[in-house]
Design a protein around this motif. Structure first.
Motif, short mmCIF file in Angstrom:
data_model
loop_
_atom_site.label_atom_id
_atom_site.label_comp_id
_atom_site.label_asym_id
_atom_site.label_seq_id
_atom_site.Cartn_x
_atom_site.Cartn_y
_atom_site.Cartn_z
N UNK A 7 -1.52 0.76 16.57
CA UNK A 7 -0.65 -0.38 16.31
C UNK A 7 -0.14 -0.33 14.87
N UNK A 8 1.06 -0.86 14.67
CA UNK A 8 1.56 -1.15 13.33
C UNK A 8 1.49 -2.66 13.15
N UNK A 9 0.76 -3.08 12.15
CA UNK A 9 0.49 -4.49 11.92
C UNK A 9 0.81 -4.86 10.49
N UNK A 10 0.96 -6.14 10.24
CA UNK A 10 0.93 -6.60 8.86
C UNK A 10 -0.53 -6.66 8.42
N UNK A 11 -0.76 -6.39 7.16
CA UNK A 11 -2.12 -6.38 6.64
C UNK A 11 -2.78 -7.74 6.84
N UNK A 12 -4.09 -7.71 6.97
CA UNK A 12 -4.85 -8.95 7.09
C UNK A 12 -6.18 -8.75 6.36
N UNK A 13 -6.85 -9.86 6.11
CA UNK A 13 -8.12 -9.79 5.37
C UNK A 13 -9.16 -8.96 6.11
N UNK A 14 -9.03 -8.84 7.42
CA UNK A 14 -10.00 -8.05 8.19
C UNK A 14 -9.97 -6.57 7.79
N UNK A 15 -8.82 -6.12 7.30
CA UNK A 15 -8.66 -4.70 6.98
C UNK A 15 -8.65 -4.43 5.47
N UNK A 48 2.61 -3.32 5.56
CA UNK A 48 2.41 -2.84 6.92
C UNK A 48 1.30 -1.80 6.93
N UNK A 49 0.50 -1.80 7.98
CA UNK A 49 -0.55 -0.80 8.12
C UNK A 49 -0.49 -0.19 9.52
N UNK A 60 2.09 0.79 3.85
CA UNK A 60 3.38 0.73 3.18
C UNK A 60 3.61 -0.71 2.74
N UNK A 61 4.08 -0.89 1.50
CA UNK A 61 4.35 -2.24 0.99
C UNK A 61 5.84 -2.43 0.76
N UNK A 62 6.32 -3.64 1.05
CA UNK A 62 7.74 -4.00 0.86
C UNK A 62 7.83 -5.14 -0.15
#
Length: 286
Positions: A7-15, A48-49, A60-62
């Motif tokens: 999956x491509x996800x937005x980053x979250x505290x879990x990761x 994005x991760x 990747x950061x935007x």
């Protein structure tokens, strides 16, 4: 059957701990600098991760930046911190993250994506992914024996965010389009730059002014960004030498043509007529 879920996800505290470990391994940052970045600059909604079965394989950061053209400001994004875990390289992860990012930015009505390749080889890599060479910089070196003392009255003080933002906008108003940190993001970038040992200064003579980001290394002062409003580079260097007394001053300057060093690349996300020759971007947190 072993299922593989990618999956491509937005980053979250879990990761976040996995992301920090990848960051340190990819960029060689210390734990201290990594923690500072993620505590003061990082936002989950800007990163994005790529995740496979719970493992972060790439990121990747935007970062939001401003695009100024014809006196108008429109949203742009600075692609930063692109990295793939060494165990998953050559699988097209960065390309997929970039494609996903472009789609997301178009939905957000972002017109321009900008990035600063870390190596010469990466210019070719990004060129195949719709980026064009657009920003060129050069450096000038001034030795102490060739620097004259200031022949004018001046003040040279630490510069706050609002002062720096306004001077820079004024200095580059005739260099359009130009891309720069917005005031809210600039607060964070300046804090990070200071954490890394640099400082921001404002020089004023009454009729002219300049905003400078500079750092010291051994006997040299490195000026990473210089925004001059009716002030020459030579006058800025004379003031800096009066203040620091260094052996030499290395000043990064805008190069309006391809005679300079390739620095940043731009992707036009909206197929609009945005002129890119002479574009400007700097202070990129390299």
């Amino acid at each position: 059957m072993n299922w593989v879920i990618v999956m491509i996800l937005f980053a979250s505290d879990n990761y976040i701990e996995q992301i920090k470990e990848l960051w340190k391994k990819a960029f060689g940052d210390t734990g201290e600098s990594t923690n500072f970045y993620f505590s003061n600059i990082h936002k989950n909604e800007n990163m994005l991760i790529d995740v496979e079965n719970g493992i972060v394989r790439g990121m990747l950061t935007m970062h939001p930046i401003e695009l100024w053209q014809n006196g108008k400001c429109t949203p742009a994004r600075y692609i930063y911190g692109v990295a793939t875990h060494k165990d998953f390289r050559l699988q097209g992860i960065s390309t997929r993250l970039l494609e996903y990012a472009h789609g997301y930015m178009r939905e957000q009505n972002v017109k321009i994506s900008l990035l600063v390749p870390a190596t010469k080889e990466l210019f070719d890599f990004y060129e195949k992914r719709h980026y064009v060479r657009a920003v060129y910089l050069s450096e000038k070196t001034f030795l102490k024996e060739n620097i004259n003392a200031p022949e004018f009255l001046y003040t040279c003080d630490v510069c706050d965010t609002k002062e720096y933002y306004e001077i820079r906008k004024k200095a580059f108003k005739n260099c359009e389009p130009f891309m720069a940190w917005g005031e809210d993001e600039l607060v964070k970038v300046m804090a990070y730059a200071r954490f890394c040992g640099g400082e921001f200064y404002k020089i004023s003579t009454g009729k002219a002014q300049a905003a400078i980001y500079a750092s010291r290394d051994a006997g040299a002062v490195y000026v990473r960004e210089l925004a001059c409003d009716n002030m020459s580079i030579e006058d800025v260097v004379s003031v800096l030498h009066d203040k620091f007394g260094a052996d030499k001053y290395i000043v990064r300057t805008l190069q309006n043509d391809k005679a300079g060093t390739e620095y940043a690349m731009i992707c036009n996300l909206k197929d609009e007529n945005i002129m890119i020759n002479g574009a400007y971007f700097n202070l990129a947190m390299e």
